[in-house]
Design a protein around this motif. Structure first.
Motif, PDB file in Angstrom:
ATOM      1  N   VAL B  18       0.430 -52.868  49.142  1.00 26.01           N
ATOM      2  CA  VAL B  18       1.251 -53.905  49.779  1.00 26.01           C
ATOM      3  C   VAL B  18       2.159 -54.682  48.821  1.00 26.01           C
ATOM      4  CG1 VAL B  18       0.005 -54.329  51.927  1.00 26.01           C
ATOM      5  CG2 VAL B  18      -0.811 -55.364  49.822  1.00 26.01           C
ATOM      6  N   THR B  19       1.602 -55.080  47.679  1.00 23.18           N
ATOM      7  CA  THR B  19       2.391 -55.942  46.784  1.00 23.18           C
ATOM      8  C   THR B  19       3.335 -55.113  45.933  1.00 23.18           C
ATOM      9  OG1 THR B  19       0.391 -57.268  46.628  1.00 23.18           O
ATOM     10  CG2 THR B  19       2.217 -57.877  45.175  1.00 23.18           C
ATOM     11  N   ARG B  20       4.637 -55.254  46.198  1.00 17.73           N
ATOM     12  CA  ARG B  20       5.622 -54.514  45.415  1.00 17.73           C
ATOM     13  C   ARG B  20       5.980 -55.343  44.192  1.00 17.73           C
ATOM     14  NH1 ARG B  20       7.929 -49.956  47.389  1.00 17.73           N
ATOM     15  NH2 ARG B  20       9.854 -49.323  46.353  1.00 17.73           N
ATOM     16  N   ALA B  21       5.194 -55.213  43.141  1.00 14.94           N
ATOM     17  CA  ALA B  21       5.376 -56.059  41.952  1.00 14.94           C
ATOM     18  C   ALA B  21       6.618 -55.657  41.173  1.00 14.94           C
ATOM     19  CB  ALA B  21       4.140 -55.984  41.073  1.00 14.94           C
ATOM     20  N   LEU B  22       6.904 -54.354  41.108  1.00 19.96           N
ATOM     21  CA  LEU B  22       8.140 -53.880  40.484  1.00 19.96           C
ATOM     22  C   LEU B  22       8.872 -53.040  41.515  1.00 19.96           C
ATOM     23  CD1 LEU B  22       7.034 -52.775  36.897  1.00 19.96           C
ATOM     24  CD2 LEU B  22       8.080 -54.938  37.595  1.00 19.96           C
ATOM     25  N   PRO B  40      10.393 -66.046  36.866  1.00 21.78           N
ATOM     26  CA  PRO B  40       9.389 -67.013  37.323  1.00 21.78           C
ATOM     27  C   PRO B  40       8.024 -66.361  37.513  1.00 21.78           C
ATOM     28  CG  PRO B  40      10.738 -66.324  39.169  1.00 21.78           C
ATOM     29  CD  PRO B  40      11.313 -65.649  37.944  1.00 21.78           C
ATOM     30  N   ASN B  41       7.020 -67.148  37.858  1.00 22.94           N
ATOM     31  CA  ASN B  41       5.688 -66.617  38.108  1.00 22.94           C
ATOM     32  C   ASN B  41       5.730 -65.575  39.213  1.00 22.94           C
ATOM     33  OD1 ASN B  41       4.852 -69.798  37.379  1.00 22.94           O
ATOM     34  ND2 ASN B  41       3.754 -68.145  36.384  1.00 22.94           N
ATOM     35  N   GLY B  42       5.012 -64.497  38.985  1.00 23.43           N
ATOM     36  CA  GLY B  42       4.916 -63.470  40.004  1.00 23.43           C
ATOM     37  C   GLY B  42       6.126 -62.561  40.074  1.00 23.43           C
ATOM     38  N   ALA B  43       7.051 -62.694  39.123  1.00 28.12           N
ATOM     39  CA  ALA B  43       8.263 -61.873  39.147  1.00 28.12           C
ATOM     40  C   ALA B  43       7.958 -60.415  38.810  1.00 28.12           C
ATOM     41  CB  ALA B  43       9.284 -62.433  38.157  1.00 28.12           C
ATOM     42  N   GLY B  44       6.864 -60.178  38.101  1.00 25.49           N
ATOM     43  CA  GLY B  44       6.507 -58.814  37.724  1.00 25.49           C
ATOM     44  C   GLY B  44       6.565 -58.569  36.226  1.00 25.49           C
ATOM     45  N   LYS B  45       6.668 -59.625  35.442  1.00 27.95           N
ATOM     46  CA  LYS B  45       6.792 -59.487  33.988  1.00 27.95           C
ATOM     47  C   LYS B  45       5.552 -58.801  33.397  1.00 27.95           C
ATOM     48  CE  LYS B  45       7.172 -63.968  33.332  1.00 27.95           C
ATOM     49  NZ  LYS B  45       7.052 -64.452  34.728  1.00 27.95           N
ATOM     50  N   THR B  46       4.390 -59.371  33.712  1.00 23.04           N
ATOM     51  CA  THR B  46       3.156 -58.812  33.169  1.00 23.04           C
ATOM     52  C   THR B  46       2.955 -57.385  33.638  1.00 23.04           C
ATOM     53  OG1 THR B  46       2.143 -60.996  33.002  1.00 23.04           O
ATOM     54  CG2 THR B  46       0.652 -59.124  33.085  1.00 23.04           C
ATOM     55  N   THR B  47       3.281 -57.137  34.887  1.00 23.18           N
ATOM     56  CA  THR B  47       3.138 -55.783  35.417  1.00 23.18           C
ATOM     57  C   THR B  47       3.959 -54.799  34.592  1.00 23.18           C
ATOM     58  OG1 THR B  47       2.783 -56.685  37.616  1.00 23.18           O
ATOM     59  CG2 THR B  47       3.414 -54.365  37.471  1.00 23.18           C
ATOM     60  N   VAL B  49       4.984 -55.136  31.476  1.00 22.15           N
ATOM     61  CA  VAL B  49       4.396 -55.007  30.146  1.00 22.15           C
ATOM     62  C   VAL B  49       3.157 -54.112  30.198  1.00 22.15           C
ATOM     63  CG1 VAL B  49       3.199 -56.236  28.292  1.00 22.15           C
ATOM     64  CG2 VAL B  49       5.294 -57.180  29.249  1.00 22.15           C
ATOM     65  N   ARG B  50       2.360 -54.297  31.232  1.00 25.93           N
ATOM     66  CA  ARG B  50       1.131 -53.497  31.310  1.00 25.93           C
ATOM     67  C   ARG B  50       1.431 -52.018  31.513  1.00 25.93           C
ATOM     68  NH1 ARG B  50      -2.652 -56.080  35.505  1.00 25.93           N
ATOM     69  NH2 ARG B  50      -4.239 -54.741  34.604  1.00 25.93           N
ATOM     70  N   ILE B  51       2.489 -51.739  32.248  1.00 27.23           N
ATOM     71  CA  ILE B  51       2.857 -50.327  32.422  1.00 27.23           C
ATOM     72  C   ILE B  51       3.391 -49.764  31.105  1.00 27.23           C
ATOM     73  CG2 ILE B  51       4.464 -48.747  33.562  1.00 27.23           C
ATOM     74  CD1 ILE B  51       4.182 -50.514  36.068  1.00 27.23           C
ATOM     75  N   PRO B  85      -1.496 -59.919  24.806  1.00 25.27           N
ATOM     76  CA  PRO B  85      -1.520 -60.178  26.250  1.00 25.27           C
ATOM     77  C   PRO B  85      -1.223 -61.640  26.581  1.00 25.27           C
ATOM     78  CG  PRO B  85      -3.743 -59.806  25.432  1.00 25.27           C
ATOM     79  CD  PRO B  85      -2.836 -59.627  24.285  1.00 25.27           C
ATOM     80  N   GLN B  86      -0.974 -61.875  27.854  1.00 24.17           N
ATOM     81  CA  GLN B  86      -0.656 -63.230  28.308  1.00 24.17           C
ATOM     82  C   GLN B  86      -1.823 -64.184  28.074  1.00 24.17           C
ATOM     83  OE1 GLN B  86       1.128 -63.238  32.170  1.00 24.17           O
ATOM     84  NE2 GLN B  86       0.773 -65.386  32.538  1.00 24.17           N
ATOM     85  N   GLU B  87      -3.044 -63.667  28.292  1.00 25.56           N
ATOM     86  CA  GLU B  87      -4.221 -64.506  28.094  1.00 25.56           C
ATOM     87  C   GLU B  87      -4.526 -64.616  26.602  1.00 25.56           C
ATOM     88  OE1 GLU B  87      -4.272 -61.617  29.748  1.00 25.56           O
ATOM     89  OE2 GLU B  87      -4.204 -62.287  31.836  1.00 25.56           O
TER      90      GLU B  87
HETATM   91  N1  LIG Z   1      -4.033 -56.377  39.642  1.00 21.30           N
HETATM   92  C1  LIG Z   1      -3.261 -56.805  40.660  1.00 21.30           C
HETATM   93  N2  LIG Z   1      -3.586 -56.510  41.924  1.00 21.30           N
HETATM   94  C2  LIG Z   1      -2.824 -56.921  42.953  1.00 21.30           C
HETATM   95  N3  LIG Z   1      -1.694 -57.632  42.833  1.00 21.30           N
HETATM   96  C3  LIG Z   1      -1.303 -57.968  41.597  1.00 21.30           C
HETATM   97  C4  LIG Z   1      -2.059 -57.570  40.445  1.00 21.30           C
HETATM   98  N4  LIG Z   1      -1.436 -58.044  39.347  1.00 21.30           N
HETATM   99  C5  LIG Z   1      -0.336 -58.696  39.771  1.00 21.30           C
HETATM  100  N5  LIG Z   1      -0.246 -58.655  41.124  1.00 21.30           N
HETATM  101  C6  LIG Z   1       0.835 -59.233  41.926  1.00 21.30           C
HETATM  102  O1  LIG Z   1       2.049 -58.636  41.512  1.00 21.30           O
HETATM  103  C7  LIG Z   1       3.080 -59.604  41.421  1.00 21.30           C
HETATM  104  C8  LIG Z   1       3.647 -59.650  40.024  1.00 21.30           C
HETATM  105  O2  LIG Z   1       2.660 -60.151  39.147  1.00 21.30           O
HETATM  106  P1  LIG Z   1       2.850 -60.261  37.589  1.00 21.30           P
HETATM  107  O3  LIG Z   1       1.563 -60.717  37.039  1.00 21.30           O
HETATM  108  O4  LIG Z   1       3.408 -59.001  37.073  1.00 21.30           O
HETATM  109  O5  LIG Z   1       3.931 -61.418  37.478  1.00 21.30           O
HETATM  110  P2  LIG Z   1       4.388 -62.257  36.219  1.00 21.30           P
HETATM  111  O6  LIG Z   1       5.865 -62.243  36.231  1.00 21.30           O
HETATM  112  O7  LIG Z   1       3.711 -61.789  35.005  1.00 21.30           O
HETATM  113  O8  LIG Z   1       3.902 -63.700  36.607  1.00 21.30           O
HETATM  114  P3  LIG Z   1       3.267 -64.845  35.693  1.00 21.30           P
HETATM  115  O9  LIG Z   1       4.417 -65.638  35.170  1.00 21.30           O
HETATM  116  O10 LIG Z   1       2.441 -65.625  36.663  1.00 21.30           O
HETATM  117  O11 LIG Z   1       2.460 -64.213  34.622  1.00 21.30           O
HETATM  118  C9  LIG Z   1       2.471 -60.919  41.880  1.00 21.30           C
HETATM  119  O12 LIG Z   1       2.769 -61.073  43.237  1.00 21.30           O
HETATM  120  C10 LIG Z   1       1.009 -60.711  41.684  1.00 21.30           C
HETATM  121  O13 LIG Z   1       0.260 -61.470  42.592  1.00 21.30           O
END
Ligand SMILES: Nc1ncnc2c1ncn2[C@@H]1O[C@H](COP(=O)(O)OP(=O)(O)OP(=O)(O)O)[C@@H](O)[C@H]1O
Ligand SMILES: [Mg+2]
Lengths: 254, 334
Positions: B18-22, B40-47, B49-51, B85-87
């Motif tokens: 469901v969640t289209r992070a990228l 901003p938060n939730g934009a997909g930055k961490t996603t 980086v993790r990929i 990592p972010q943490e």
């Molecule tokens: N493991 C996961 N399972 C399900 N949804 C996820 C997961 N990780 C991230 N998401 C969702 O994917 C979207 C992008 O998340 P991501 O963490 O990549 O954003 P971000 O830009 O790093 O935000 P932040 O500034 O809060 O770190 C968000 O809507 C988040 O809720």
């Protein structure tokens, strides 16, 4: 291959250093087994509830409560992995050039390392309470090996469960829910031949029984008849759990 | 495949169906640059980086680090990269040195070189004198610096930093920035960092991409991006006849549009490049004996850039969430 082993050893070294920095957990976890050995066992002995030839009841249950204690230690590793995921430590491990199986084996053997330290404390205290341990270096080394293998197997099992449950909340209760039934459905505190048939069946397929049986033979009775089977079961158990956990391990961070 | 250090093609990541992070991310990072991903938060930055760091597979699309596929050649990729990592992810129950020792072994640094490399890395981030203190007793900024030291222990070609200054106070953030620039001088590497701080994106990165709702909405240097908003302008206040001033300005080729300003006698001219325009405007006005009372240059901020491309203000979407996130990060450090 050498690099692989070095990386596993690096993980074990971290575990040893952790234990050196903070030993309180080892001591607090020794309290419960000591209550079993020092309080529960003498009472049971007094009323001769469980008849066992040649050894005291206290001696009988020492390997049992030791195994229970290290099962608790090991089952905690899955939770630990989830915790490390939340902290980002796990992510960092997964980004390092280390194979997934090396990470799982490293974690599993770390449980073994901690299990050894935990066992040392329990055995020493038991000895003080009057349990006569077989003093044979080879037997004791074999016992240590069995402890490591058993801890590694439970830690790997725990990592596998963690990769299914994924969150700390869901995992929290699972430690008790798994270890307590396994403990009571084993030969830890009463001999298998006194059990009702259904429990006998459970105890026979319970890997805990084999660890207890093996340790009891190596540490208390010195009668090694069952030891080959105990080792065989434990090695199969650890091989299976590590293979499975290596497959599912990376799911924890997804 | 290309010569870029990082090249990302059409990455899509869908979590839990469901969640289209990228949502189709493509970008290229050149050798030796500090590339920032701002969003901003939730934009997909961490996603992302993790990929790119091979932690999770993309749903579709592909990406290459120095020509190596992050999907098919993940093992090779891992040898080339460092990652923070972010943490805050140091092992707090060990000393700084022990943390470094562990990672040096994990990365296969030869034993003869370990001590030297660890000491170099620690001194680079100013932690050498704190090496034997248990990390629990470090400040948040020190933990971050330790993580950066860890991440460069294998001399990575590409260093990924996920919000390296989150939760730090201004002086802690500045310290990280200066260590990063020092790092770039001493090691040849490329840095890919995410941030949701405007000032950080502005001051630290060579180029940046703005990401919103899983899509890259703009890429360029921070001044290119600002310029591209076409919001650079010069405002002149003068008692001189207003139409005359307007005509003079209109005669200049680089002036795009002219509006009456808010104040009495003020005129605003939108230009391509305010710094260059201001000199010519002054000399033109002088030549024609126009008395200028005041002159101001208006440059767009990254905020304006974000507003122009993402349709929202970055600060608004961030603040409340950020407070929560910072608290979370701090708790974990305990
Ligand atoms: N493991 C996961 N399972 C399900 N949804 C996820 C997961 N990780 C991230 N998401 C969702 O994917 C979207 C992008 O998340 P991501 O963490 O990549 O954003 P971000 O830009 O790093 O935000 P932040 O500034 O809060 O770190 C968000 O809507 C988040 O809720
Ligand atoms: Mg993030």
């Amino acid at each position: 291959m050498i690099a692989y082993i070095e990386k596993v050893l690096a993980m074990l070294e971290v575990e040893v250093r952790r234990i050196m920095h903070d030993r309180t957990e080892l001591y607090t976890r020794a309290v419960q087994p000591i209550l079993w050995i020092g309080v529960f066992a003498p009472v049971m002995e007094k009323f001769r509830v469980v008849p066992i030839p040649n050894i005291t009841y206290m001696e009988f249950i020492t390997p049992g409560v030791l195994v229970q204690s290290i099962t608790f230690v090991s089952i905690f590793y899955g939770l630990n992995v989830i915790w490390e995921r939340d902290l980002g430590v796990l992510n960092k491990l997964l980004v390092a050039p280390v194979s997934r199986s090396a990470l799982v084996i490293g974690k599993a053997l770390s449980a073994g390392v901690r299990g050894i330290f935990q066992s040392l404390i329990i055995v020493l205290l038991a000895e003080i309470l009057g349990v006569r341990i077989v003093i044979n270096p080879i037997y004791l080394l074999l016992a240590a090996l069995l402890i490591v293998v058993f801890c590694a197997a439970f830690a790997a099992l725990s990592i596998f469960i963690a990769s299914l449950l994924k969150t700390r909340e869901r995992f929290m209760g699972i430690g008790q829910a798994i270890t307590m039934p396994l403990f009571f459905a084993s030969n830890a505190i009463y001999p298998i031949n006194l059990m009702p048939n259904w429990l006998k069946a459970v105890a026979t397929i319970n890997p805990l029984s084999y660890a207890v049986e093996g340790l009891r033979a190596l540490m208390i009775t010195g009668d090694l008849t069952t030891v080959p089977l105990d080792f065989l079961v434990s090695f199969v158990f650890v091989a299976v759990t590590i293979v499975i956990a290596s497959q599912t391990f990376k799911k924890i961070i997804e | 495949m290309s010569n870029n250090v990082i090249s990302v093609r059409n990455l899509v990541k869908v979590y839990d169906k469901v969640t289209r992070a990228l949502d189709g991310v493509s970008l290229d990072v050149e050798e030796g640059e500090i590339f920032g991903l701002l969003g901003p938060n939730g934009a997909g930055k961490t996603t992302l980086v993790r990929i790119l760091t091979t932690q999770i597979p993309p749903t579709s699309g592909e990406a290459f680090i120095l020509g190596k596929s992050i999907i098919e050649e993940a093992e090779r990729v891992r040898e080339l990269i460092g990652y923070v990592p972010q943490e805050i992810s140091v092992m707090t129950d060990l000393t700084g040195y022990e943390n470094m020792l562990f990672y040096s072994k994990l990365y296969g640094v030869p034993s003869s070189e370990r001590k030297r490399r660890i000491e170099n890395a620690l001194s680079l981030v100013g932690l050498l004198d704190k090496a034997n203190i248990v990390v629990k007793n470090y400040s948040g900024g020190m933990m971050r610096r330790l993580e950066i030291a860890q991440a460069i222990i294998n001399y990575p070609k590409v260093l990924f930093l996920d919000e390296p200054t989150i939760g730090l106070d201004p002086s802690g953030r500045k310290a990280i920035w200066s260590y990063l620039s020092q790092l770039m001088e001493e090691h040849e590497m490329t840095i890919f960092m995410t941030t949701h701080y405007m000032d950080e994106a502005d001051m630290v990165t060579d180029r940046l991409a703005i990401i919103n709702l899983g899509k890259i909405v703009a890429v360029g240097t921070s001044s290119e991006l600002k310029r591209s908003t076409k919001l650079e302008s010069i405002t002149i206040i003068s008692k001189f006849h207003k139409e005359e001033v307007k005509n003079l300005l209109n005669s200049l080729p680089f002036v795009k549009q002219i509006y009456d300003g808010k104040e009495e006698g003020s005129v605003t001219a939108y230009v391509e490049n305010a710094e260059e325009a201001v000199i010519e405007i002054i000399s033109t006005l002088k030549e024609n004996n126009v008395d200028v009372e005041s002159l101001s240059m208006n440059k767009p901020t990254l905020d304006d850039v974000f507003l122009a491309y993402a349709g929202t203000k970055l600060e608004e979407t961030t603040s409340a969430l950020e407070a929560r996130k910072v608290r979370r990060t701090m708790q974990r450090m305990r």
